[in-house]
Design a protein around this motif. Structure first.
Motif, mmCIF file in Angstrom:
data_model
loop_
_atom_site.group_PDB
_atom_site.id
_atom_site.type_symbol
_atom_site.label_atom_id
_atom_site.label_comp_id
_atom_site.label_asym_id
_atom_site.label_seq_id
_atom_site.Cartn_x
_atom_site.Cartn_y
_atom_site.Cartn_z
ATOM 1 N N PHE A 290 -6.572 1.736 1.592
ATOM 2 C CA PHE A 290 -7.402 0.947 0.674
ATOM 3 C C PHE A 290 -6.545 -0.006 -0.148
ATOM 4 O O PHE A 290 -6.864 -1.195 -0.291
ATOM 5 N N ILE A 291 -5.426 0.506 -0.687
ATOM 6 C CA ILE A 291 -4.534 -0.344 -1.482
ATOM 7 C C ILE A 291 -3.969 -1.468 -0.619
ATOM 8 O O ILE A 291 -3.867 -2.621 -1.050
ATOM 9 N N SER B 147 3.646 14.114 -1.564
ATOM 10 C CA SER B 147 2.860 13.508 -0.495
ATOM 11 C C SER B 147 3.808 12.908 0.539
ATOM 12 O O SER B 147 5.016 12.947 0.385
ATOM 13 N N PRO C 14 -6.100 7.388 3.627
ATOM 14 C CA PRO C 14 -7.183 6.511 3.144
ATOM 15 C C PRO C 14 -6.841 5.770 1.856
ATOM 16 O O PRO C 14 -7.208 4.594 1.705
ATOM 17 N N CYS C 15 -6.128 6.413 0.925
ATOM 18 C CA CYS C 15 -5.809 5.732 -0.339
ATOM 19 C C CYS C 15 -4.805 4.611 -0.128
ATOM 20 O O CYS C 15 -4.969 3.506 -0.655
ATOM 21 N N SER C 16 -3.749 4.873 0.647
ATOM 22 C CA SER C 16 -2.769 3.814 0.908
ATOM 23 C C SER C 16 -3.392 2.709 1.750
ATOM 24 O O SER C 16 -3.059 1.526 1.578
ATOM 25 N N ALA D 264 1.869 7.368 4.137
ATOM 26 C CA ALA D 264 1.530 6.231 3.272
ATOM 27 C C ALA D 264 1.808 4.919 4.004
ATOM 28 O O ALA D 264 1.027 3.966 3.911
ATOM 29 N N THR E 20 2.230 9.088 -6.483
ATOM 30 C CA THR E 20 2.476 10.508 -6.226
ATOM 31 C C THR E 20 3.811 10.963 -6.809
ATOM 32 O O THR E 20 3.943 12.112 -7.244
ATOM 33 N N TRP F 153 1.304 3.869 -3.337
ATOM 34 C CA TRP F 153 0.928 5.279 -3.238
ATOM 35 C C TRP F 153 2.136 6.185 -3.500
ATOM 36 O O TRP F 153 2.019 7.235 -4.141
ATOM 37 N N LEU G 127 -5.640 12.736 1.203
ATOM 38 C CA LEU G 127 -5.946 11.462 0.561
ATOM 39 C C LEU G 127 -4.942 10.359 0.876
ATOM 40 O O LEU G 127 -5.238 9.179 0.667
ATOM 41 N N THR G 128 -3.747 10.704 1.371
ATOM 42 C CA THR G 128 -2.669 9.719 1.496
ATOM 43 C C THR G 128 -3.047 8.534 2.371
ATOM 44 O O THR G 128 -2.933 7.372 1.953
ATOM 45 N N GLY H 224 0.817 -1.208 0.000
ATOM 46 C CA GLY H 224 0.000 0.000 0.000
ATOM 47 C C GLY H 224 0.852 1.259 0.000
ATOM 48 O O GLY H 224 0.590 2.208 -0.753
#
Length: 339
Positions: free
Chosen positions: A322-323, A107, A318-320, A112, A100, A96, A315-316, A92
């Motif tokens: 999720f991944i 970021s 939550p996005c990392s 991350a 980025t 990310w 976003l860092t 994850g």
């Protein structure tokens, strides 16, 4: 994990993946250490990355391992950690970082990694696996670190303006071109001290989960040394896409501004590392640069660029996460064999 230690090759592979993240951390965050000193033309990019890499490594001998303890034992419950969780967290964070880096967005590698760890842990065991005190402290400093960096940068700018009010611009420029070598070194020292320990904490967590260390065993020195050496090599290779954003697009800097931004950012990193708080070096130096620009003139800051960076900060995690959750699931199915 109970029973026999996890197969050596599985642990060795995940340690190498962790060190790959550490290298990428240095590569991705090199701009944090060198952007101002390059944009003010005090050093060439080649000279700057060598200076930053050297002080990334020297941090090994300066800071205690409090950040590694927070990451290794203070974010998620050690009892749920296994090689799948570590695998998901690292994938994850790495994914990310690559996204980025490709788009030149500064970021946070640190967040991350934290997001990856949280996402993989929640995917396995739900939110109860999280340790609120450690996680909330880290999340709070998403806001506190750049604000403190901004405050320190602005105060230093005002202090320098007052002290050198009678000096000619050429004399100020000449003096602070030399001083910026010191400030860049201090910032690189703080960057290495905070960021290398995060990867060390992940490897420590893995070794405990795999049965190679007990829960009360200290962090092995070979792990610490490997992480500091790797992040220094990553910094030496640099992240030139992000240098332009950090050093030129937020605000135009002169040597005196570069000195104030780096020194303000370094002060924030030293404080955070002393208290074991895994902060974002990216957030910190960005806040310091904004503070320097705003102290001169609020219109000197390109707030649109700064706003885009803030969205990346939001976003860092939550996005990392999720991944990482998806990577944990895929790892369970395909890529990481059971011990």
């Amino acid at each position: 994990m109970e029973g026999a230690p996890l197969a050596f090759w599985v642990v060795a592979t995940l340690v190498l993946v962790a060190l790959a993240f550490d290298f990428m951390n240095g590569f991705h965050d090199a701009a944090n250490s060198i952007a101002t000193v390059v944009s003010t033309r005090v050093l060439s990019p080649y000279q700057a990355v060598l200076l930053a890499a050297f002080f990334n490594f020297v941090a090994l001998f300066v800071f205690q391992l409090k950040v590694a303890t927070t990451v290794g034992r203070g974010i998620v419950d050690q009892g749920i950690v296994d090689h799948y969780v570590v695998f998901g967290a690292l994938i994850g964070a790495i994914a990310w970082n690559l996204i980025t880096w490709w788009y030149g967005i500064p970021s946070s590698s640190s967040h991350a990694l934290i997001g990856g760890l949280v996402g993989a842990a929640v995917a396995k065991a739900g939110t109860w696996a999280l340790i609120p005190s450690g996680l909330l402290k880290t999340v709070a400093f998403i806001l506190i670190a750049p604000l403190m960096g901004m405050l320190f940068g602005a105060l230093l700018t005002l202090m320098v303006a007052w002290l050198f009010v009678r000096a000619t611009p050429s004399r100020v420029d000449r003096w602070f071109r030399r001083m910026q070598l010191v400030s860049a070194s201090l910032y690189s020292l703080g960057h290495g001290g905070n960021d290398a320990q995060k990867t060390a904490g992940i490897i420590w967590m893995l070794l405990i989960a795999a049965g190679y260390l007990g829960t009360t065993d200290p962090l092995p020195m070979w792990v610490v040394a490997a992480c500091y050496i790797t992040i220094a090599f990553g910094t030496a290779f640099g992240g030139w896409r992000i240098v332009k954003t950090m050093g030129q697009r937020i605000t135009k800097l002169k040597p005196v501004g570069g000195f104030c931004a780096e020194t303000g950012g370094a002060a924030m990193l030293f404080i955070a590392t002393a208290f074991g708080i895994p902060v974002s070096t990216t957030h910190t130096i960005t806040g310091a640069i904004v503070g320097v620009g705003a102290a001169h003139n609020a219109s000197a800051v390109r707030w649109g660029v700064a706003g885009n960076i803030i969205w990346a900060w939001i976003l860092t995690i939550p996005c990392s996460a999720f991944i990482a959750g998806a990577a944990w699931y895929v790892g369970r199915l395909m890529f990481v064999p059971s011990p």
